[in-house]
Enzyme design. Structure first.
Site, mmCIF file in Angstrom:
data_model
loop_
_atom_site.group_PDB
_atom_site.id
_atom_site.type_symbol
_atom_site.label_atom_id
_atom_site.label_comp_id
_atom_site.label_asym_id
_atom_site.label_seq_id
_atom_site.Cartn_x
_atom_site.Cartn_y
_atom_site.Cartn_z
ATOM 1 N N ARG A 175 46.797 72.218 21.654
ATOM 2 C CA ARG A 175 46.250 71.511 20.501
ATOM 3 C C ARG A 175 45.167 72.375 19.846
ATOM 4 N NH1 ARG A 175 47.537 67.639 16.928
ATOM 5 N NH2 ARG A 175 45.983 65.996 16.703
ATOM 6 N N THR B 50 55.161 67.645 11.518
ATOM 7 C CA THR B 50 55.277 67.953 12.918
ATOM 8 C C THR B 50 56.747 68.172 13.204
ATOM 9 O OG1 THR B 50 53.402 66.557 13.238
ATOM 10 C CG2 THR B 50 54.764 66.927 15.185
ATOM 11 N N THR C 169 52.934 71.091 15.619
ATOM 12 C CA THR C 169 52.547 70.511 14.328
ATOM 13 C C THR C 169 51.592 71.377 13.526
ATOM 14 O OG1 THR C 169 51.638 68.508 13.303
ATOM 15 C CG2 THR C 169 50.588 69.228 15.322
ATOM 16 N N ASN D 257 50.209 69.285 11.230
ATOM 17 C CA ASN D 257 49.742 67.969 10.812
ATOM 18 C C ASN D 257 50.500 67.524 9.561
ATOM 19 O OD1 ASN D 257 48.482 65.572 11.052
ATOM 20 N ND2 ASN D 257 46.617 66.175 10.000
ATOM 21 N N SER E 251 45.721 63.250 19.288
ATOM 22 C CA SER E 251 47.066 63.374 18.733
ATOM 23 C C SER E 251 47.898 62.146 19.097
ATOM 24 C CB SER E 251 47.718 64.628 19.307
ATOM 25 O OG SER E 251 49.072 64.706 18.933
ATOM 26 N N GLY F 104 56.069 62.425 13.099
ATOM 27 C CA GLY F 104 55.867 61.136 12.429
ATOM 28 C C GLY F 104 54.479 60.546 12.563
HETATM 29 O O1 DON Z 1 49.059 65.171 16.291
HETATM 30 C C1 DON Z 1 49.366 64.225 15.589
HETATM 31 O O2 DON Z 1 49.463 63.094 16.000
HETATM 32 C C2 DON Z 1 49.682 64.457 14.119
HETATM 33 N N1 DON Z 1 49.032 65.661 13.668
HETATM 34 C C3 DON Z 1 51.171 64.522 13.945
HETATM 35 C C4 DON Z 1 51.592 64.705 12.515
HETATM 36 C C5 DON Z 1 53.021 64.434 12.271
HETATM 37 O O3 DON Z 1 53.750 64.008 13.130
HETATM 38 C C6 DON Z 1 53.514 64.630 10.892
HETATM 39 N N2 DON Z 1 54.924 64.472 10.819
HETATM 40 N N3 DON Z 1 55.559 63.870 10.061
#
Ligand code: DON
Length: 567
Positions: free
Chosen positions: A104, A376, A394, A396, A447, A468
């Site tokens: 991360r 992501t 990701t 983000n 996250s 998502g």
């Molecule tokens: O780490 C996370 O929870 C977010 N940054 C994830 C972002 C994400 O899944 C975007 N996708 N559609």
């Protein structure tokens, strides 16, 4: 979708590709289902899945294939595949060991709690979401090298397909062309030098994308290992980019970044062992809470997406997300009562006020009481040796901060928005948080990513994950319940409509295809039901005897590839 061969020069270029010799980067399509005997890879892009399979064919294991697939995604799927972001890997190895690798992003050393608030204390979310200041210190390259401990082929072999695809180019898909066209203005505004994603004319399906700067960055990583990114030329280019537009990532931040191997979150659900990601992802804890809250309620008998099963799943989602907002943050910085939050007694208590006849309310459903003592991408891989790997990675938002490091050719994440910029202020996924997820130098932002493996009799059975944002844990939850409780095929479990509740806002979000009658029944019970766009892009591998069934989500260009596929 077939992408037509473009021209003779392109054909020539295809033949000079060394490591991707069997892969034609100008003619491919998204295969949604494959049954492999010797392995399978499913990811967000057909070329990346093909790269993964080519590595298995060269004798690599599932970890080798997962590394190569991620690197290929960084080239062919720039909206989410990345080297400028971060991610998590969960794996079950043939020797029975479960592993979780945390790469991360971290808040830069110069970050501070109120850095996205103006002088009156109002949030300035544009700064946490777009441009240089939105970027956390990238973790992906460190994560790939931390995973490499479990790989078997030379790293140079794993990265070469990505280098070839970046250097020689590939044909872009329709959705990529559409995204580039849509984001032209933003890419122009948020960069000090125009990135290769911007061109004068409109992008079209099948146009070639060549990324020379990215190829050179990947070569530095190939030649110098982790230092090829976190020190020397690449690190200097990142710092120079930061200095052009008020970014704060420093050379020391990059040099000090380390991926962390963590103890995976492992729990039992009706005899299945579920292996998933621990903090700093909330995903594993939320998944465990939701599964445990339904375990004794015979949801199988309620059947798929009846008003009864949707209502029960909604109410457990509500309770899990209320706890997320209150208790969860980076365990290296804040104390999180994980044991209590996942204990059977606590979860039974959370369901005491559950009423199967009536909509619950987020105004009255707070987090439990504990005394202190959407871009992501996911990929799933299985080999024929008994190794399975789930990776969610990701930037983000889609294309992250939309800022490309000039001269290095890769996009930086906008992961800082996953911190709680101020208690009560929702982030771009509507997630709330408090001090536990407040910004601090070197801290990892919370996250929702939930790469997950299910074992049956200690043998790999399912590999699951999705992008998502906050819908990730609820999509993984639904996929598991669809298979384990409703007896659905992996294909249906991925492609049937999904729904989502995250405590606040107090509403059930449903995909367009969600049953209209059930929607009305839920509304009659007192739920607010909102239609929204697609939820997630779930990639599943299911292992049944000798068959390795891989399913790519219909919601995107996602593609499954098999090693020795059964016709
Ligand atoms: O780490 C996370 O929870 C977010 N940054 C994830 C972002 C994400 O899944 C975007 N996708 N559609």
């Amino acid at each position: 979708m077939n992408i037509k061969q473009k021209s003779l020069s392109i054909v020539v270029c295809f033949f000079v590709l060394q490591s991707t010799a069997q892969i034609n980067p100008y003619n491919y399509h998204s295969q949604k289902k494959v049954v492999g005997v010797n392995g399978a890879v499913v990811s967000a892009h057909p070329l990346a899945s093909k790269v993964g399979i080519s590595i298995l064919k060269q004798g690599g294991n599932a970890v080798d294939a997962a590394i190569a697939t991620q690197l290929a995604l960084a080239v062919v799927y720039p909206g989410a595949g990345n080297i400028g972001g971060g991610g998590f890997m969960v794996a079950h190895l043939k020797n029975g060991k479960n592993i979780a690798i945390d790469y991360r992003e971290k808040a830069p050393g110069k970050a501070s709690r109120d850095m996205y608030l103006d002088s009156l204390g109002n949030p300035m979310l544009q700064l946490s979401q777009d441009g240089h200041l939105a970027a956390g210190v990238p973790g992906t390259v460190a994560g790939l090298f931390a995973s490499y401990k479990y790989a078997s082929l030379p790293f140079a072999k794993l990265i070469q397909p990505a280098i070839d695809l970046a250097e020689n180019g590939f044909a872009i898909t329709r959705s990529e062309a559409e995204s580039f066209n849509e984001l032209k203005e933003e890419f122009t505004a948020l960069n000090t030098t125009l990135p290769v994603f911007v061109k004068q004319q409109h992008w079209k399906t099948g146009d070639t994308l060549i990324q020379k700067d990215l190829a050179n960055t990947l070569k530095r990583i190939r030649d110098n290992g982790q230092k090829g990114f976190y020190a020397g030329e690449t690190a200097k280019l990142i710092v120079a980019e930061m200095q052009k537009a008020n970014g704060i990532i420093s050379y020391e931040d990059l040099e000090n970044y380390q991926a962390k191997e963590r103890k995976p979150d492992v729990f039992n659900y009706k005899g299945n062992t579920i292996v998933t990601m621990p903090l700093p992802s909330s995903g594993g804890i939320i998944l465990q809470q939701m599964m445990k809250m339904i375990e004794k309620r015979n949801i199988g008998a309620m059947k798929f997406q009846t008003v009864a099963s949707v209502q029960l799943m909604t109410e457990v989602e509500r309770r899990a997300f209320a706890d997320r907002a209150e208790f969860l943050g980076d365990p290296d910085f804040v104390k999180v009562p994980v044991k209590k939050l996942t204990s059977n007694a606590y979860l039974a208590g959370r369901m005491k006020n559950y009423d199967a006849k009536k909509a619950g309310s987020s105004a009255t459903t707070k987090a439990g009481i504990i005394k202190e003592s959407e871009e992501t991408t996911h990929l799933s891989v299985a080999d024929n040796k008994g190794n399975v790997v789930a990776v969610t990675t990701t930037l983000n938002g889609s294309y992250g901060s939309r800022t490309v490091v000039n001269g290095a050719g890769f996009l930086l994440n906008n992961e800082m928005d996953d911190f709680s910029v101020k208690p009560g202020v929702p982030n771009m996924y509507g997630a709330l948080g408090n001090e536990k997820n407040a910004i601090a130098p070197g801290k990892r932002m919370l996250s929702s990513m939930t790469p997950t493996i299910v074992l049956k009799n200690n043998k790999p059975y399912l590999v699951v994950g999705t992008p998502g944002g906050t819908t990730i844990p609820t999509s993984v939850f639904q996929t598991l319940v669809n298979i384990l409780e409703f007896g659905m095929s992996a294909e249906d479990a991925v492609n049937k409509p999904k729904f989502h509740h995250q405590w606040l806002p107090d509403e059930i979000d449903v995909e367009k295809e969600f049953d209209k009658v059930v929607k009305q029944q839920l509304e009659a019970m007192g739920y607010k039901v909102m239609q929204r766009g697609h939820i997630g892009r779930t990639e599943v591998i299911q292992i049944k005897g000798k068959q390795i069934i891989a399913i790519g989500d219909y919601r995107g260009d996602d593609a499954a590839e098999g090693f020795a596929p059964v016709p």
